[in-house]
Write an enzyme that holds these catalytic residues in place. Structure first.
Site, mmCIF file in Angstrom:
data_model
loop_
_atom_site.group_PDB
_atom_site.id
_atom_site.type_symbol
_atom_site.label_atom_id
_atom_site.label_comp_id
_atom_site.label_asym_id
_atom_site.label_seq_id
_atom_site.Cartn_x
_atom_site.Cartn_y
_atom_site.Cartn_z
ATOM 1 N N GLU A 69 0.819 -1.213 0.000
ATOM 2 C CA GLU A 69 0.000 0.000 0.000
ATOM 3 C C GLU A 69 0.852 1.261 0.000
ATOM 4 O O GLU A 69 0.553 2.234 -0.706
ATOM 5 C CB GLU A 69 -0.913 0.043 1.245
ATOM 6 C CG GLU A 69 -1.864 -1.118 1.353
ATOM 7 C CD GLU A 69 -1.354 -2.258 2.218
ATOM 8 O OE1 GLU A 69 -2.159 -2.818 2.981
ATOM 9 O OE2 GLU A 69 -0.152 -2.596 2.148
ATOM 10 N N CYS A 108 -0.459 1.178 7.265
ATOM 11 C CA CYS A 108 -1.060 1.397 5.952
ATOM 12 C C CYS A 108 -2.424 2.063 6.065
ATOM 13 O O CYS A 108 -2.766 2.925 5.243
ATOM 14 C CB CYS A 108 -1.133 0.080 5.187
ATOM 15 S SG CYS A 108 0.521 -0.542 4.777
#
Length: 164
Positions: free
Chosen positions: A53, A84
């Site tokens: 991510e 994330c």
């Protein structure tokens, strides 16, 4: 639409597996088009920040020319971790779509829900379980193979001496 983009995230996860990284992939979509892709590189780059991510968010920011990612969605093969999830909130991504649930560190409801409405200054919608079996299967197969190789390397070689 969800499956189309999740299949692209799965392709990224498979790239990670090819280099012995945990098979997690992500893609960021803006106005119906993929603008960034990422897969785990923590082990190969020896950097705790290099989750799929984070890599995808970094690329998308460069592509759009700023730290905000308005009108963007992220598709991830595994439920985001706290780091994330924070990056997703801070980058102002609208929607998170993920495949497998992470019972140990997932922040879309498995362990905690950092996307609870009103918790932060930006609200993110989150939908999990998209192609869950395939996403979870990638992880299960990867770790099964990793354990098999580890066990193989710890088995002592057969004795070359004959019994007396």
């Amino acid at each position: 639409m969800d499956e189309k983009f999740m299949k692209e995230a799965i392709k990224q996860a498979k790239k990670a597996a090819l280099i012995d990284e945990t098979p997690i992939g992500a893609v960021i979509v803006h106005n119906g088009k993929i603008i960034a892709r990422g897969y785990n590189k923590r082990e190969t780059k020896e950097n705790a920040l290099l989750h799929a991510e984070i890599i995808a968010i970094d690329k998308a920011c460069k592509k759009l020319g700023g730290w905000r990612l308005p009108d963007c969605d992220i598709y991830i093969t595994l439920e985001p971790c706290p780091m994330c999830a924070g990056a997703i909130i801070n980058s102002r991504i609208n929607n998170v779509y993920f495949g497998a649930y992470d019972k140990k560190s997932g922040c879309c409801g498995s362990v905690t829900d950092l996307f609870t409405k009103g918790m932060f200054n930006h609200n993110v919608n989150c939908i999990g379980g998209i192609m869950e079996d395939e996403c979870a299967g990638l992880l299960t197969s990867f770790f099964k193979e990793l354990r098999r190789r580890k066990n193989q390397s710890t088995v002592p070689p057969p004795s070359t001496t004959s019994p007396s």
